[in-house]
Design a protein around this motif. Sequence first.
Motif, short mmCIF file in Angstrom:
data_model
loop_
_atom_site.label_atom_id
_atom_site.label_comp_id
_atom_site.label_asym_id
_atom_site.label_seq_id
_atom_site.Cartn_x
_atom_site.Cartn_y
_atom_site.Cartn_z
N PRO A 74 -3.48 30.91 75.34
CA PRO A 74 -2.34 29.55 73.81
C PRO A 74 -0.53 30.45 73.52
CG PRO A 74 -3.75 30.43 72.73
CD PRO A 74 -4.44 30.93 74.23
N SER A 75 0.34 29.75 73.49
CA SER A 75 1.56 30.08 73.30
C SER A 75 1.92 30.04 72.07
CB SER A 75 3.00 29.78 74.08
OG SER A 75 2.55 29.75 75.95
N LEU A 76 2.48 30.36 71.47
CA LEU A 76 3.30 30.74 69.91
C LEU A 76 4.00 29.45 69.72
CD1 LEU A 76 3.81 34.65 68.57
CD2 LEU A 76 1.73 32.83 68.24
N PRO A 77 3.64 28.91 68.70
CA PRO A 77 4.63 27.83 68.39
C PRO A 77 5.67 28.25 68.49
CG PRO A 77 3.46 28.07 66.44
CD PRO A 77 2.80 29.23 67.91
N PRO A 78 7.25 27.67 69.24
CA PRO A 78 8.57 28.18 68.96
C PRO A 78 8.60 28.51 67.53
CG PRO A 78 8.33 25.52 69.48
CD PRO A 78 6.72 26.18 69.56
N LEU A 79 10.45 28.95 67.60
CA LEU A 79 10.63 29.90 66.03
C LEU A 79 11.40 28.49 65.48
CD1 LEU A 79 12.21 33.46 66.74
CD2 LEU A 79 10.37 32.80 64.77
N ARG A 80 10.96 28.53 64.05
CA ARG A 80 12.06 26.98 63.36
C ARG A 80 13.05 27.44 63.12
NH1 ARG A 80 9.33 23.79 59.58
NH2 ARG A 80 11.09 22.56 58.62
N PHE A 81 14.49 26.65 63.45
CA PHE A 81 15.63 26.72 63.57
C PHE A 81 15.82 26.67 62.73
CE2 PHE A 81 14.70 23.18 66.19
CZ PHE A 81 15.84 21.99 65.79
N ALA A 82 17.25 26.83 61.87
CA ALA A 82 18.30 26.30 60.56
C ALA A 82 19.27 25.39 61.19
CB ALA A 82 18.66 27.26 60.21
N GLY A 83 19.45 24.37 60.32
CA GLY A 83 21.11 23.68 61.05
C GLY A 83 22.13 23.75 60.30
N ILE A 84 21.96 24.52 59.32
CA ILE A 84 22.86 24.79 57.93
C ILE A 84 23.14 26.58 57.61
CG2 ILE A 84 23.62 24.82 55.75
CD1 ILE A 84 22.31 21.94 55.18
N LEU A 85 24.20 27.07 58.23
CA LEU A 85 24.09 29.11 58.26
C LEU A 85 24.80 28.89 57.00
CD1 LEU A 85 24.11 31.39 59.78
CD2 LEU A 85 26.11 30.63 60.47
N LEU A 86 24.21 29.83 55.97
CA LEU A 86 24.74 30.29 55.21
C LEU A 86 25.44 31.57 55.58
CD1 LEU A 86 22.32 29.66 52.00
CD2 LEU A 86 23.92 27.79 52.68
N GLU A 87 26.95 31.91 54.67
CA GLU A 87 27.33 32.53 55.08
C GLU A 87 28.41 33.28 54.12
OE1 GLU A 87 29.87 31.73 58.24
OE2 GLU A 87 28.93 33.32 59.47
N GLY A 88 28.95 34.49 53.60
CA GLY A 88 29.79 34.84 52.67
C GLY A 88 29.51 36.69 52.34
N GLY A 89 29.63 36.44 50.75
CA GLY A 89 29.51 37.95 50.58
C GLY A 89 29.89 38.29 48.95
N ILE A 90 29.42 39.22 48.31
CA ILE A 90 31.16 39.78 47.59
C ILE A 90 31.67 40.49 47.82
CG2 ILE A 90 30.68 41.13 45.29
CD1 ILE A 90 27.59 41.68 46.39
N ILE A 91 32.98 39.33 47.18
CA ILE A 91 33.95 39.52 47.93
C ILE A 91 35.20 40.15 46.74
CG2 ILE A 91 34.67 37.91 49.16
CD1 ILE A 91 35.61 35.98 47.15
N GLY A 92 34.77 40.99 45.51
CA GLY A 92 35.29 40.83 44.65
C GLY A 92 34.66 41.94 43.42
N TYR A 93 34.80 43.36 43.00
CA TYR A 93 34.48 44.01 41.98
C TYR A 93 35.69 44.28 40.83
CZ TYR A 93 32.30 47.87 39.50
OH TYR A 93 31.76 47.72 37.93
#
Length: 271
Positions: A114-133
């Motif tokens: 038997p094959s593994l079930p497919p990976l779950r995919f995301a509908g929303i990508l969260l991006e950004g970062g620490i932009i200031g110090y």
Amino acid sequence: MSGSAKDPFALPAKLVPETKTGVVLDRLPPPRRKLDVSVYNFPDLTGQNKPNDNFAEFSRALTQGASAVLIDVLTKAGSGAWFNVVERNDLQPLLQERQIIQTTRAAAEGDNAPSLPPLRFAGILLEGGIIGYDSDETTGGIGANYLGIGADTQYRQDVITVALRAVSVQSGRVLASVTTTKTIYSVQVHSSAYMFAAIDQLLQAELGFTKNSPATLGVREGVQLAVYALIFEGVKNHLWEFKDRAAGDAFMRELEKNQEAAAIKIDVPKS
């Protein structure tokens, strides 16, 4: 007993202390439907080294593991009710382990394995970062000395800025974007006293301590506030909604009431 067990100054490991923002985020009412999100990276974009007045410091001022902090915050939002976070930050080991499982199954069971079930995919990508110090954003102190006895206090505050945005995987459109700031404080207290014990003998005593707010906890609270604000930006723009609308409206009113005090700057892209 081990040496560390006998050491009176050795402290046991403990969980990361919860912040006020984290407590509020954990108590969020659940959504109508959980959001499938992914985080590929959430880097430190400041390039700042630790501030040092005496010599060049090469250690980074802020954590390089902010993506791990963001993933942890997302999995705990609303007591785990808000987000399904899929692994993308370190995808290669996951794919390799799946390949090992599939190869082992094929070797043991042949073509009918038997094959593994497919990976779950995301509908929303969260991006950004620490932009200031911004280090030494405010500095100051106060002190006094009288008849050889005196004390002085110095303080410094630094500001960490975090940006977070939600991107639709289907269209690439930025659904919502937030920017938050977190102030961390450092305080130094020093006192001294001296007196002449004899004509040619001077007795002097000094006492002092320094307290620095952990920068990593500051980053964590900035990320928690960003996730908190992003959820409400989505609610206001009808991207997602609370399961209990009345409870959600109460939280919305509280956020708008404290928005200025919490120093949230929110930028919502125009449709």
